[in-house]
Design a protein around this motif. Sequence first.
Motif, PDB file in Angstrom:
ATOM      1  N   TRP A 121       1.071  -0.936   0.266  1.00 33.60           N
ATOM      2  CA  TRP A 121       0.053   0.126   0.484  1.00 33.60           C
ATOM      3  C   TRP A 121       0.772   1.298  -0.074  1.00 33.60           C
ATOM      4  O   TRP A 121       1.757   1.650   1.095  1.00 33.60           O
ATOM      5  N   ARG A 122       0.165   2.113  -1.386  1.00 33.01           N
ATOM      6  CA  ARG A 122       1.202   3.495  -1.240  1.00 33.01           C
ATOM      7  C   ARG A 122       0.410   4.746   0.013  1.00 33.01           C
ATOM      8  O   ARG A 122      -0.511   4.475  -0.965  1.00 33.01           O
ATOM      9  N   LEU A 123       1.503   5.789  -0.009  1.00 34.66           N
ATOM     10  CA  LEU A 123       0.707   6.778   0.717  1.00 34.66           C
ATOM     11  C   LEU A 123       0.258   7.261  -0.295  1.00 34.66           C
ATOM     12  O   LEU A 123       0.837   7.630  -1.230  1.00 34.66           O
ATOM     13  N   THR A 124      -1.297   7.670   0.032  1.00 32.59           N
ATOM     14  CA  THR A 124      -1.745   8.968  -1.224  1.00 32.59           C
ATOM     15  C   THR A 124      -2.436  10.508  -0.458  1.00 32.59           C
ATOM     16  O   THR A 124      -2.298  11.295  -0.879  1.00 32.59           O
ATOM     17  N   SER A 125      -2.637  10.394   1.149  1.00 36.55           N
ATOM     18  CA  SER A 125      -3.183  11.107   2.335  1.00 36.55           C
ATOM     19  C   SER A 125      -2.599  11.302   2.952  1.00 36.55           C
ATOM     20  O   SER A 125      -2.916  10.113   3.555  1.00 36.55           O
ATOM     21  N   LEU A 126      -2.266  12.053   4.247  1.00 37.81           N
ATOM     22  CA  LEU A 126      -1.878  12.068   5.688  1.00 37.81           C
ATOM     23  C   LEU A 126      -2.283  12.895   5.780  1.00 37.81           C
ATOM     24  O   LEU A 126      -2.588  15.021   5.245  1.00 37.81           O
ATOM     25  N   SER A 127      -2.988  13.001   7.000  1.00 33.60           N
ATOM     26  CA  SER A 127      -4.436  13.882   8.092  1.00 33.60           C
ATOM     27  C   SER A 127      -4.569  15.195   7.261  1.00 33.60           C
ATOM     28  O   SER A 127      -5.406  16.238   7.262  1.00 33.60           O
ATOM     29  N   GLY A 128      -5.467  14.351   6.800  1.00 30.24           N
ATOM     30  CA  GLY A 128      -6.399  15.189   5.106  1.00 30.24           C
ATOM     31  C   GLY A 128      -6.041  15.662   4.232  1.00 30.24           C
ATOM     32  O   GLY A 128      -6.831  16.606   3.687  1.00 30.24           O
ATOM     33  N   ARG A 129      -4.712  15.464   3.800  1.00 34.74           N
ATOM     34  CA  ARG A 129      -4.210  16.785   2.934  1.00 34.74           C
ATOM     35  C   ARG A 129      -3.506  15.431   1.847  1.00 34.74           C
ATOM     36  O   ARG A 129      -2.663  14.709   2.733  1.00 34.74           O
ATOM     37  N   PRO A 130      -3.085  15.655   0.325  1.00 35.34           N
ATOM     38  CA  PRO A 130      -2.871  14.681  -0.188  1.00 35.34           C
ATOM     39  C   PRO A 130      -1.101  15.087   0.099  1.00 35.34           C
ATOM     40  O   PRO A 130      -0.659  16.032   0.268  1.00 35.34           O
ATOM     41  N   ALA A 131      -0.784  13.695  -0.016  1.00 36.44           N
ATOM     42  CA  ALA A 131       0.788  13.336   0.123  1.00 36.44           C
ATOM     43  C   ALA A 131       1.873  13.281  -1.603  1.00 36.44           C
ATOM     44  O   ALA A 131       0.997  13.171  -2.129  1.00 36.44           O
ATOM     45  N   THR A 132       2.907  14.015  -1.013  1.00 33.64           N
ATOM     46  CA  THR A 132       3.509  14.250  -1.641  1.00 33.64           C
ATOM     47  C   THR A 132       5.372  13.956  -2.059  1.00 33.64           C
ATOM     48  O   THR A 132       5.307  14.162  -0.949  1.00 33.64           O
TER      49      THR A 132
END
Length: 227
Positions: A121-132
Amino acid sequence: MKNFLFLLFTLVGLGQENEPIFLVTGTDWTLTVESDQLHFVGNGSNFTSPYTVLNHADGTKLIAAHNKTELQVYIKQQTCSMGADFSWGGKATLLSHRKKTMWSGEGCAIFKPDYRLSKVWRLTSLSGRPATALEFGGELPYLDILTRNGMFSGYAGCNRIIGKITFATINELSIGDIIATKMICTAENRESEFLAILRKVNRFAVSGGQLILYEGSNEQVRFEQVL
């Protein structure tokens, strides 16, 4: 009088679409639970239906409706006379449309975690905002989860990580004992935030190739399936 039944919850297969998560058997009935529906045969009934999961302080309830009947399955962790492997108790009840008990059975159970989590699983969002990727040293964090042995490995944004993942009920988990390499991370890297959130989450959902982790009812982190 209620029938005392021996319930056997076993994981049937790993990693295939529409495979049962649970197979529940009694002396005169069976219940197969998949990721999005359950199939019940017993007491003259034979039906397939979606189900709802309700979590309580001491266990989990599954509820499924079919025509004018309702099936309730309640499981909780407890000492069981069937031996060390059977550390869960189970109770199933079939209700009429007037909520009158038509049939009921209870017994011991083995609980196994949701096979669908055994992916990368790859991260897409963290703490309610998109991850880059720029926030994580050029590569998005990922988790490689192995439900069979309760472990995971991955990348947190700066360091490689391994840890334990424990499943409490059908959609509850905890992540801990995280060990990370000792790379020096930049101040703007969000790895510390990511790891802190992993240690706090206690509930999950899998849907449409996404894994969502919650703290209570609040979404904290979201992943997309890679492998």
